[in-house]
Each structure stands twice: as C-alpha cells, then as structure tokens.
Design a protein around this motif. Structure first.
Motif, mmCIF file in Angstrom:
data_model
loop_
_atom_site.group_PDB
_atom_site.id
_atom_site.type_symbol
_atom_site.label_atom_id
_atom_site.label_comp_id
_atom_site.label_asym_id
_atom_site.label_seq_id
_atom_site.Cartn_x
_atom_site.Cartn_y
_atom_site.Cartn_z
ATOM 1 N N ALA A 64 -39.242 -70.970 15.683
ATOM 2 C CA ALA A 64 -37.895 -70.978 16.243
ATOM 3 C C ALA A 64 -37.260 -69.605 16.072
ATOM 4 O O ALA A 64 -37.700 -68.804 15.257
ATOM 5 C CB ALA A 64 -37.047 -72.032 15.552
ATOM 6 N N SER A 65 -36.202 -69.358 16.847
ATOM 7 C CA SER A 65 -35.386 -68.144 16.716
ATOM 8 C C SER A 65 -33.948 -68.558 16.449
ATOM 9 O O SER A 65 -33.452 -69.514 17.055
ATOM 10 C CB SER A 65 -35.437 -67.320 18.002
ATOM 11 N N TYR A 66 -33.293 -67.822 15.556
ATOM 12 C CA TYR A 66 -31.918 -68.130 15.180
ATOM 13 C C TYR A 66 -31.092 -66.850 15.186
ATOM 14 O O TYR A 66 -31.597 -65.793 14.831
ATOM 15 C CB TYR A 66 -31.874 -68.716 13.763
ATOM 16 N N PRO A 67 -29.794 -66.946 15.532
ATOM 17 C CA PRO A 67 -28.949 -65.754 15.500
ATOM 18 C C PRO A 67 -28.541 -65.357 14.078
ATOM 19 O O PRO A 67 -28.103 -64.240 13.854
ATOM 20 C CB PRO A 67 -27.722 -66.168 16.320
ATOM 21 N N ASP A 68 -28.692 -66.262 13.129
ATOM 22 C CA ASP A 68 -28.358 -65.981 11.734
ATOM 23 C C ASP A 68 -29.619 -66.033 10.881
ATOM 24 O O ASP A 68 -30.552 -66.775 11.184
ATOM 25 C CB ASP A 68 -27.350 -67.008 11.205
ATOM 26 N N ARG A 69 -29.611 -65.256 9.809
ATOM 27 C CA ARG A 69 -30.772 -65.222 8.912
ATOM 28 C C ARG A 69 -31.056 -66.605 8.328
ATOM 29 O O ARG A 69 -30.133 -67.347 7.997
ATOM 30 C CB ARG A 69 -30.526 -64.227 7.784
ATOM 31 N N HIS A 80 -35.881 -59.572 14.978
ATOM 32 C CA HIS A 80 -36.240 -59.155 16.336
ATOM 33 C C HIS A 80 -34.965 -58.788 17.085
ATOM 34 O O HIS A 80 -33.987 -59.520 17.038
ATOM 35 C CB HIS A 80 -36.967 -60.321 17.026
ATOM 36 N N ARG A 81 -34.988 -57.673 17.771
ATOM 37 C CA ARG A 81 -33.819 -57.250 18.539
ATOM 38 C C ARG A 81 -34.087 -57.483 20.020
ATOM 39 O O ARG A 81 -35.094 -57.060 20.556
ATOM 40 C CB ARG A 81 -33.531 -55.778 18.284
ATOM 41 N N GLU A 82 -33.153 -58.187 20.660
ATOM 42 C CA GLU A 82 -33.299 -58.482 22.083
ATOM 43 C C GLU A 82 -31.919 -58.478 22.735
ATOM 44 O O GLU A 82 -31.001 -59.152 22.264
ATOM 45 C CB GLU A 82 -33.951 -59.859 22.254
ATOM 46 N N GLY A 83 -31.778 -57.714 23.814
ATOM 47 C CA GLY A 83 -30.502 -57.653 24.516
ATOM 48 C C GLY A 83 -29.347 -57.177 23.653
ATOM 49 O O GLY A 83 -28.222 -57.652 23.811
ATOM 50 N N GLY A 84 -29.632 -56.267 22.726
ATOM 51 C CA GLY A 84 -28.591 -55.743 21.858
ATOM 52 C C GLY A 84 -28.191 -56.671 20.726
ATOM 53 O O GLY A 84 -27.277 -56.370 19.968
ATOM 54 N N LYS A 85 -28.858 -57.794 20.615
ATOM 55 C CA LYS A 85 -28.534 -58.765 19.559
ATOM 56 C C LYS A 85 -29.739 -58.951 18.642
ATOM 57 O O LYS A 85 -30.874 -58.922 19.084
ATOM 58 C CB LYS A 85 -28.154 -60.106 20.188
#
Length: 79
Positions: free
Chosen positions: A5-10, A32-37
C-alpha cells in the motif's frame, strides 16, 4: 518485492498486523516522491522468485486490495 500500500503519512510496520502470508519476509517502508508529494510505501520483501510473489499477492487482497509486485531498485529505506 511486493508493494502492499501507499500512504501520504509515515507508517510504522511494527504496529500493523502480521499476516500469515508474510511468512519469513520482511515488512518495511520506503519513501517515494510523486507529483511533488511524498508517499510512504509499505513493502514486503525480499522474495526470491515470481512464484513466491504471486502466492503472497493472492493471499493479501482482503487487507491490501491494491497490492502490486515490483522489482527492487534503489530505495530510501525507512525501517
């Protein structure tokens, strides 16, 4: 390696339930950095062959419906 899974928070892998399908493999996170995020990926590794990866992927959809396999490249290891 399997991306669970991928999450915006650690995320802290040690706080997640350890599924039987994980077996002897290591649960870890990468950044991982994607689209500036920045995104944090929960991964399972290190699988030795495609057959093992397929078996694990087939057993985790209830908990990780978006899981996908991948090849290990240079990553930022977070633990």
């Amino acid at each position: 390696m399997i991306n669970l899974a991928s999450y915006p928070d650690r995320i802290e892998p040690e706080r997640l339930p350890r599924l039987k399908a994980f077996g002897k493999y290591r649960l870890y996170t990468t950044r991982h950095r994607e689209g500036g995020k920045e995104w944090y990926r929960l991964r399972l590794g290190f699988l030795t062959d495609g057959k093992s990866a397929k078996r694990v992927l087939e057993s985790v959809p209830l908990h990780y419906p978006g899981a996908w396999g991948g090849l290990l490249t240079d990553v930022v290891w977070l633990g």
